[in-house]
Scaffold this active site. Structure first.
Site, PDB file in Angstrom:
ATOM      1  N   ASP A  13       6.218  -4.910  10.498  1.00  0.00           N
ATOM      2  CA  ASP A  13       6.767  -5.733  11.418  1.00  0.00           C
ATOM      3  C   ASP A  13       7.078  -4.622  12.734  1.00  0.00           C
ATOM      4  O   ASP A  13       8.046  -5.513  14.305  1.00  0.00           O
ATOM      5  CB  ASP A  13       7.190  -7.044  11.634  1.00  0.00           C
ATOM      6  CG  ASP A  13       6.552  -7.608  10.977  1.00  0.00           C
ATOM      7  OD1 ASP A  13       5.025  -7.315  10.358  1.00  0.00           O
ATOM      8  OD2 ASP A  13       6.644  -8.681  10.006  1.00  0.00           O
ATOM      9  N   LYS A  16       4.301  -0.761  14.159  1.00  0.00           N
ATOM     10  CA  LYS A  16       3.484   0.602  14.102  1.00  0.00           C
ATOM     11  C   LYS A  16       1.989   0.374  14.632  1.00  0.00           C
ATOM     12  O   LYS A  16       1.117   1.953  15.159  1.00  0.00           O
ATOM     13  CB  LYS A  16       3.046   0.843  12.770  1.00  0.00           C
ATOM     14  CG  LYS A  16       4.704   0.868  11.486  1.00  0.00           C
ATOM     15  CD  LYS A  16       4.018   0.994  10.016  1.00  0.00           C
ATOM     16  CE  LYS A  16       4.198  -0.183   9.371  1.00  0.00           C
ATOM     17  NZ  LYS A  16       5.222  -1.702  10.053  1.00  0.00           N
ATOM     18  N   GLY A  40      -0.095  -6.681   9.358  1.00  0.00           N
ATOM     19  CA  GLY A  40      -0.988  -7.040  10.262  1.00  0.00           C
ATOM     20  C   GLY A  40      -0.430  -6.066  11.499  1.00  0.00           C
ATOM     21  O   GLY A  40       0.196  -6.344  12.078  1.00  0.00           O
ATOM     22  N   HIS A  41      -1.215  -5.458  12.088  1.00  0.00           N
ATOM     23  CA  HIS A  41      -1.266  -4.472  12.825  1.00  0.00           C
ATOM     24  C   HIS A  41      -2.092  -4.362  14.708  1.00  0.00           C
ATOM     25  O   HIS A  41      -3.042  -4.699  14.643  1.00  0.00           O
ATOM     26  CB  HIS A  41      -1.910  -3.409  12.814  1.00  0.00           C
ATOM     27  CG  HIS A  41      -0.684  -2.394  11.510  1.00  0.00           C
ATOM     28  ND1 HIS A  41      -1.327  -1.593  10.527  1.00  0.00           N
ATOM     29  CD2 HIS A  41      -0.128  -2.830  11.401  1.00  0.00           C
ATOM     30  CE1 HIS A  41      -0.680  -1.141   9.721  1.00  0.00           C
ATOM     31  NE2 HIS A  41       0.562  -2.183  10.173  1.00  0.00           N
ATOM     32  N   GLN A 227       3.649  -2.229   6.206  1.00  0.00           N
ATOM     33  CA  GLN A 227       4.502  -2.481   5.943  1.00  0.00           C
ATOM     34  C   GLN A 227       6.596  -1.824   6.829  1.00  0.00           C
ATOM     35  O   GLN A 227       5.736  -1.078   7.152  1.00  0.00           O
ATOM     36  CB  GLN A 227       4.971  -2.713   4.231  1.00  0.00           C
ATOM     37  CG  GLN A 227       4.489  -4.521   3.848  1.00  0.00           C
ATOM     38  CD  GLN A 227       3.166  -3.844   3.546  1.00  0.00           C
ATOM     39  OE1 GLN A 227       2.061  -2.558   3.605  1.00  0.00           O
ATOM     40  NE2 GLN A 227       1.983  -4.708   4.520  1.00  0.00           N
TER      41      GLN A 227
HETATM   42  P1  IMP Z   1       3.089  -9.416   0.025  1.00  0.00           P
HETATM   43  O1  IMP Z   1       3.119  -7.747  -0.107  1.00  0.00           O
HETATM   44  O2  IMP Z   1       2.251 -10.255   0.626  1.00  0.00           O
HETATM   45  O3  IMP Z   1       2.900  -9.434  -2.244  1.00  0.00           O
HETATM   46  O4  IMP Z   1       4.574  -9.986  -0.191  1.00  0.00           O
HETATM   47  C1  IMP Z   1       6.125  -9.442  -0.253  1.00  0.00           C
HETATM   48  C2  IMP Z   1       7.193  -9.128   1.110  1.00  0.00           C
HETATM   49  O5  IMP Z   1       6.258  -8.448   1.937  1.00  0.00           O
HETATM   50  C3  IMP Z   1       7.448 -10.540   1.194  1.00  0.00           C
HETATM   51  O6  IMP Z   1       8.584 -10.053   2.258  1.00  0.00           O
HETATM   52  C4  IMP Z   1       6.069  -9.994   2.802  1.00  0.00           C
HETATM   53  O7  IMP Z   1       6.405 -11.251   3.334  1.00  0.00           O
HETATM   54  C5  IMP Z   1       6.138  -8.584   3.352  1.00  0.00           C
HETATM   55  N1  IMP Z   1       4.979  -8.078   4.216  1.00  0.00           N
HETATM   56  C6  IMP Z   1       4.592  -7.918   3.308  1.00  0.00           C
HETATM   57  N2  IMP Z   1       3.328  -7.547   4.195  1.00  0.00           N
HETATM   58  C7  IMP Z   1       4.316  -7.243   5.399  1.00  0.00           C
HETATM   59  C8  IMP Z   1       4.106  -6.575   6.830  1.00  0.00           C
HETATM   60  O8  IMP Z   1       2.679  -6.329   7.038  1.00  0.00           O
HETATM   61  N3  IMP Z   1       4.626  -6.976   7.129  1.00  0.00           N
HETATM   62  C9  IMP Z   1       6.389  -7.584   7.614  1.00  0.00           C
HETATM   63  N4  IMP Z   1       6.207  -7.978   6.145  1.00  0.00           N
HETATM   64  C10 IMP Z   1       5.447  -8.064   5.102  1.00  0.00           C
END
Ligand code: IMP
Length: 428
Positions: A13, A16, A40-41, A227
């Site tokens: 977040d 990017k 989520g971009h 991420q």
């Molecule tokens: P997962 O990717 O859904 O398995 O989540 C694993 C961890 O990564 C969790 O803490 C999510 O909140 C975090 N996470 C996954 N995608 C994002 C993102 O795009 N932005 C921020 N945190 C993310």
């Protein structure tokens, strides 16, 4: 333009999407290399907001090729909805501007069920995932039982793998009612995925060949990371991470390119820090200051809407990100959110028992026992950075803040973002 990897330096977040959108102007190809629709971009163009989860933000530009690489996990239903939503807003999405790797793994409905189930079973130790089935899909990939996009074009092969996976899951999760129900829904699921495969057929491609040919012919590529470094499965706050390599190395394996074609690696950092989900966050502000940052910065997840945890900028985190990504430059975003603050703190190290740590600790118990050591800087009250588009016009104290960041990390600040809009940006 050069071939540039864009990665997040914190816990995701960082903004990017906007930076990729801005740099796309000078690129020919934009490629995603990991993650899935957990990302989520957000891109704002002339007040119009677009939130993209799977498709690179380059899609919003004319005549750019967007690639979803083999390292990405694809929920075909989510991809179709994203394509349709873009089309409804007048953005054409055809095989001329979107290609999806044949080898990208498919997120099945049961991956999502399992994600929720595992989180529930873990109770207070849960990861706080996005619930999109990302971890279970990557688990199948590594276990060599995953389904790839090209399997959807081979009905018999797909059916065989699908039924074998269901049989295995039923044995492994005897107490999970959703999983036990999979036998009953197997045929419907098969039909649904084959149909999605047909709808997406035109986009499915040997993306490793497409991207290498583009590079060979002198086209420039932007590699769009999702991420952030601290969510990387190897270099992040394991196990509180996502299940892919969100660091620069992921671009090689996630697209099938060699390291020699990379010219620059830009790390994106928010002017403060946020995290969504569980796990350690040493510079977190749990009181009023944290709430202030959350409200001012509209820090709510673009994918799940969850409130983000907020804290001060952390040099221990950023030093780690500079190192493991081989960053050549830094991009600072959301500088304007710090407008009006009397004092701004930066975390320069961690105190662990009687030690002062400058490097990010690998051991979770150590990390959890660390407290941040801060230095305090003057804010730029009475001045604003919001919407400023040239470095000279930034308040002096904001320039000082940028200078401290650049000098502490030993890398240049390449870009500063001062607002949501595409044009609220300063290039150095
Ligand atoms: P997962 O990717 O859904 O398995 O989540 C694993 C961890 O990564 C969790 O803490 C999510 O909140 C975090 N996470 C996954 N995608 C994002 C993102 O795009 N932005 C921020 N945190 C993310």
């Amino acid at each position: 333009m050069a071939n540039i990897i864009i990665v997040g330096t914190q816990w995701g977040d960082e903004g990017k999407g906007k930076i990729v959108d801005c740099l796309t102007e000078k690129s020919n190809v934009v490629a995603r290399f990991q993650g899935g629709h957990n990302a989520g971009h957000t891109v704002v163009i002339g007040g119009d907001k677009f939130i993209l989860h799977l498709i690179p933000s380059g899609i919003l530009h004319k005549d750019k090729m967007c690639i979803i690489g083999n390292g990405v996990v694809v929920n075909p239903e989510a991809l179709m909805s994203e394509i349709m939503a873009l089309e409804l807003r007048g953005v054409r999405v055809t095989k001329d501007n979107l290609r999806v790797s044949k080898n990208a793994h498919v997120i099945m409905d049961y991956h999502e069920d399992l994600d929720g189930w595992k989180e529930h079973e873990m109770g207070s130790k849960k990861i706080g995932t996005t619930g999109r089935g990302i971890g279970p899909c990557y688990t199948d990939k590594v276990a060599r039982s995953g389904i790839r996009m090209h399997d959807l074009d081979w009905p018999e092969q797909f059916k065989e793998k699908h039924l074998a996976n269901i049989a295995d899951l039923i044995k492994r999760y005897p107490n999970n009612p959703d999983i036990q129900n999979l036998v009953k829904t197997a045929e419907a699921t098969y039909v649904k995925y084959i149909s999605l495969g047909k709808q997406l057929k035109d986009y499915i491609d040997d993306t490793d060949i497409t991207i290498n040919e583009a590079i060979k012919s002198g086209k420039s590529v932007l590699f769009e990371g999702a991420q952030g470094t601290l969510l990387d499965v190897d270099h992040g706050t394991y196990p509180y991470v996502t299940s892919s390599n969100a660091t620069a190395g992921g671009a090689m394996t996630g697209l099938g390119i060699g390291p020699k074609c990379i010219d620059e690696v830009l790390g994106v950092a928010k002017a403060y820090t946020t995290r969504v989900g569980e796990g350690p966050f040493p510079s977190e502000l749990t009181g009023h200051e944290g709430e202030l940052l959350r409200e001012k910065g509209a820090e709510y997840g673009a994918t799940t809407g969850r409130p983000r945890r907020c804290g001060w900028l952390d040099f221990v985190v950023l030093r780690h990100a500079v190192r493991v990504n081989g960053l050549t430059g830094l991009v600072i975003t959301k500088l304007d959110i710090l407008d009006g603050m009397d004092k701004i703190k930066v975390c320069v190290g961690y105190k662990y028992i009687d030690q002062f740590l400058k490097d990010f600790p690998k051991e979770l118990p150590i990390l959890e026992g660390c407290t941040p050591v801060y230095e305090e800087l003057d804010g730029w009250t009475g001045h604003t950075t919001a919407g400023v588009r040239s470095y000279d016009k930034l308040p002096q104290k904001a320039k000082d803040y940028m200078q401290v960041i650049g000098e502490t990390l030993g890398i240049p600040i390449a870009i500063v973002s001062t607002g949501q809009d595409r044009d609220d940006i300063i290039y150095s």
